[in-house]
Design an enzyme around this catalytic site. Structure first.
Site, PDB file in Angstrom:
ATOM      1  N   CYS A   1      42.858  27.904  20.364  1.00 57.69           N
ATOM      2  CA  CYS A   1      44.010  28.261  20.066  1.00 57.69           C
ATOM      3  C   CYS A   1      45.134  29.954  19.840  1.00 57.69           C
ATOM      4  O   CYS A   1      45.060  30.311  19.009  1.00 57.69           O
ATOM      5  CB  CYS A   1      43.282  27.935  18.718  1.00 57.69           C
ATOM      6  SG  CYS A   1      43.153  27.169  17.927  1.00 57.69           S
TER       7      CYS A   1
ATOM      8  N   TYR B   1      45.827  35.563  35.138  1.00 62.50           N
ATOM      9  CA  TYR B   1      46.703  35.927  36.986  1.00 62.50           C
ATOM     10  C   TYR B   1      48.056  35.396  36.287  1.00 62.50           C
ATOM     11  O   TYR B   1      48.937  35.601  37.118  1.00 62.50           O
ATOM     12  CB  TYR B   1      45.816  36.036  37.660  1.00 62.50           C
ATOM     13  CG  TYR B   1      44.467  36.944  37.610  1.00 62.50           C
ATOM     14  CD1 TYR B   1      44.491  37.689  37.043  1.00 62.50           C
ATOM     15  CD2 TYR B   1      43.189  36.162  37.558  1.00 62.50           C
ATOM     16  CE1 TYR B   1      43.543  38.424  37.192  1.00 62.50           C
ATOM     17  CE2 TYR B   1      42.716  37.023  37.355  1.00 62.50           C
ATOM     18  CZ  TYR B   1      42.547  37.563  37.423  1.00 62.50           C
ATOM     19  OH  TYR B   1      40.772  37.704  37.293  1.00 62.50           O
TER      20      TYR B   1
ATOM     21  N   PRO C   1      32.904  38.872  52.320  1.00 62.57           N
ATOM     22  CA  PRO C   1      34.151  37.372  51.416  1.00 62.57           C
ATOM     23  C   PRO C   1      33.197  37.079  50.456  1.00 62.57           C
ATOM     24  O   PRO C   1      32.060  36.595  50.045  1.00 62.57           O
ATOM     25  CB  PRO C   1      33.887  36.671  52.931  1.00 62.57           C
ATOM     26  CG  PRO C   1      32.750  37.171  53.513  1.00 62.57           C
ATOM     27  CD  PRO C   1      32.268  38.367  53.053  1.00 62.57           C
TER      28      PRO C   1
ATOM     29  N   ARG D   1      41.659  31.671  35.518  1.00 65.26           N
ATOM     30  CA  ARG D   1      42.400  32.746  35.902  1.00 65.26           C
ATOM     31  C   ARG D   1      44.458  32.210  35.534  1.00 65.26           C
ATOM     32  O   ARG D   1      44.966  33.234  35.843  1.00 65.26           O
ATOM     33  CB  ARG D   1      42.453  32.475  37.376  1.00 65.26           C
ATOM     34  CG  ARG D   1      40.920  32.327  37.757  1.00 65.26           C
ATOM     35  CD  ARG D   1      40.321  32.477  39.808  1.00 65.26           C
ATOM     36  NE  ARG D   1      41.440  33.119  40.238  1.00 65.26           N
ATOM     37  CZ  ARG D   1      42.525  32.988  40.793  1.00 65.26           C
ATOM     38  NH1 ARG D   1      42.600  31.153  40.686  1.00 65.26           N
ATOM     39  NH2 ARG D   1      42.996  33.783  41.519  1.00 65.26           N
TER      40      ARG D   1
HETATM   41  N1  LLP Z   1      34.053  43.514  47.850  1.00 67.38           N
HETATM   42  C1  LLP Z   1      34.453  43.648  46.323  1.00 67.38           C
HETATM   43  C2  LLP Z   1      34.227  45.591  46.401  1.00 67.38           C
HETATM   44  C3  LLP Z   1      35.452  44.225  45.986  1.00 67.38           C
HETATM   45  O1  LLP Z   1      35.919  44.214  44.260  1.00 67.38           O
HETATM   46  C4  LLP Z   1      35.259  42.108  45.538  1.00 67.38           C
HETATM   47  C5  LLP Z   1      36.422  41.696  44.488  1.00 67.38           C
HETATM   48  C6  LLP Z   1      35.403  41.482  46.698  1.00 67.38           C
HETATM   49  C7  LLP Z   1      34.183  42.050  47.902  1.00 67.38           C
HETATM   50  C8  LLP Z   1      35.841  40.128  46.928  1.00 67.38           C
HETATM   51  O2  LLP Z   1      36.494  39.654  47.267  1.00 67.38           O
HETATM   52  P1  LLP Z   1      37.333  38.191  47.885  1.00 67.38           P
HETATM   53  O3  LLP Z   1      36.568  38.255  49.346  1.00 67.38           O
HETATM   54  O4  LLP Z   1      36.734  37.288  47.280  1.00 67.38           O
HETATM   55  O5  LLP Z   1      38.578  38.631  47.395  1.00 67.38           O
HETATM   56  N2  LLP Z   1      39.307  37.331  39.031  1.00 67.38           N
HETATM   57  C9  LLP Z   1      39.919  37.371  40.261  1.00 67.38           C
HETATM   58  C10 LLP Z   1      39.694  38.779  41.493  1.00 67.38           C
HETATM   59  C11 LLP Z   1      39.343  39.270  41.447  1.00 67.38           C
HETATM   60  C12 LLP Z   1      38.100  40.812  42.244  1.00 67.38           C
HETATM   61  C13 LLP Z   1      37.279  41.507  42.517  1.00 67.38           C
HETATM   62  N3  LLP Z   1      36.626  42.085  43.196  1.00 67.38           N
HETATM   63  C14 LLP Z   1      40.665  35.690  40.499  1.00 67.38           C
HETATM   64  O6  LLP Z   1      40.246  35.551  39.355  1.00 67.38           O
HETATM   65  O7  LLP Z   1      41.552  36.913  40.961  1.00 67.38           O
END
Ligand code: LLP
Length: 409
Positions: free
Chosen positions: A334, A309, A266, A305
């Site tokens: 800019c 996105y 997580p 973000r």
């Molecule tokens: N494990 C792996 C292999 C991952 O690629 C990721 C996230 C996680 C765990 C953790 O995921 P989480 O629990 O945080 O959802 N920059 C984007 C999010 C990119 C996530 C990439 N991988 C944003 O700002 O929404």
């Protein structure tokens, strides 16, 4: 508005803005809730996704809660170690680990490599065998499940670059498990981030369960399964998402009888709502034919973000007057993309006022850049009535100091 017992204006005054502010108590509470939700599953490894917030102080707080680390680069691996996370609790994910990174993982005797391809598996096994050791590894599979999240953060569809397609998982596992230098002991998945629905996860876990059964039937010993991260968080007041307890109950259902050590990765659910981006209004400018522009001193280089996105972050005044306004909230960069919100109903703000973007503790500072020569944003950790700067602001001058003009110019 306070972070724990510290008034935010005090932080703005002493550290300047923009600045990320994290709460130790909130990080700890989130870690505890997640631990408790998964405790019935035996003794799972909870490996914090370092990419979501790699700050050393944040990692240190989580390490004290028993968390390990999910890393995706040599840099993240070094951070996890520097924060005191035991190598045995480090999982190395990532689709493009270089030879040097594979070697670093072996040097440091990390607990697990999540191998993302046949090719990577061969390279890792070869390096390990040449040292007379075995790499501890899981094979990351791509279950071809739509995580129903933003396309840029979906990772488990067949067309995504991650893992080995499920239909080739058996043959790839057979091939890699037979290599000298390789202890291939399980499988891993991660289907995407900011998941608002547990159903795609449950579908993916069922596919993993079937694969584990097939691999065992083929004579493999499967002791580990890594179920990734992805649990979403509320970004808007009043939004309800699946809780860690509901997630834990679903996992218990989906993994009943697997008899493996589970790992979770997580990120956002731990760090997202443990931080805000504190910013100051530079000025309020009259709009053309739309609402006024509230120009803040944070920009897309500090919090990417919304620009990347179209993400929503709640935006509130630190000292609300009670009046409201409708505004376009923008940074000074800019590009029109440097827009945090359009037509947003928010607290009335004037030049010099402080405000926060909420839910900024994950994928905030870590995605910052120095675009427009704005330098790198500072970070603060609050603990009760005290706070510390846990990442210095790196100003544009320091970045310029790392550049050279060759003497032949
Ligand atoms: N494990 C792996 C292999 C991952 O690629 C990721 C996230 C996680 C765990 C953790 O995921 P989480 O629990 O945080 O959802 N920059 C984007 C999010 C990119 C996530 C990439 N991988 C944003 O700002 O929404």
């Amino acid at each position: 508005m306070h972070a724990e017992d510290v008034p935010l204006p005090r932080i703005a005054e002493e550290v300047g803005t923009p600045v990320y502010v994290y709460s130790r108590a909130t990080l700890e509470r989130h870690a505890r809730v997640f631990n408790e939700a998964l405790a019935p599953l035996g003794d799972p490894l909870i490996a914090f996704a370092v990419k979501s917030n790699p700050n050393l102080a944040v990692l240190n707080v989580l390490q004290k809660q028993g968390f390990g680390a999910d890393v995706v680069s040599g840099g993240e691996l070094r951070r996890a170690l520097a924060a005191g996370i035991a190598p045995a609790k480090i999982v190395f994910s990532g689709v493009g680990k270089t030879r040097a990174e594979l070697e670093l993982g072996l040097d440091e005797e990390i607990g697990q490599f999540n191998i993302e391809s046949r090719e990577e598996g061969h390279e890792l096994a070869e390096i390990a065998a040449s040292r007379g050791i075995e790499a501890q590894a899981c094979l990351r599979v791509n279950p071809d499940v739509d995580a129903k999240t933003h396309e840029k953060i979906s990772t488990g569809k067949a067309e995504n670059k991650f893992g080995v397609p499920l239909m080739r998982a058996r043959e790839t596992f057979d091939e890699l498990a037979a290599l000298e230098g390789m202890n291939l002991r399980g499988v891993a998945i991660h289907i995407g981030s900011q998941l608002a629905d547990l159903e795609p996860l449950e579908t993916a876990f069922a596919k993993v369960g079937q694969l584990v059964a097939d691999l065992r039937a083929a004579g493999h010993t499967i002791t580990h399964v890594d179920l990734g991260g992805g649990l979403g968080v509320p970004y808007r007041k009043g939004e309800i998402l699946p809780s860690p307890a509901e997630y834990g109950a679903m996992v218990a259902r989906a993994t009943a009888g697997w008899d493996v050590k589970l790992t979770f990765e997580p990120g956002r659910v731990i760090a997202g709502n443990a931080g805000v981006l504190l910013t100051r209004v530079v000025r309020v400018k009259r709009g053309g034919n739309g609402p006024p522009f509230v120009i803040v001193d944070a920009a897309m280089n500090d919090l990417a973000r919304p620009a990347l996105y179209g993400a929503w972050h709640d935006f509130d005044a630190v000292e609300p007057s009670g009046e409201r306004m409708t505004a376009n909230i923008v940074g000074p960069i800019c590009e029109t993309g440097d827009t945090f919100a359009t037509d947003r109903d928010c607290d009335a703000l004037r030049s010099g006022d402080l405000a926060v973007f909420r839910t900024a503790g994950a994928y905030g500072a870590t995605m910052a850049s120095s675009y427009n020569s704005r330098g790198f944003v500072a970070e603060v950790l609050v603990d009760g009535d005290r706070f510390a700067v846990v990442a210095d602001r790196i100003d544009a001058g320091a970045i310029m100091d790392a550049e050279r003009v060759p003497d032949w110019l």
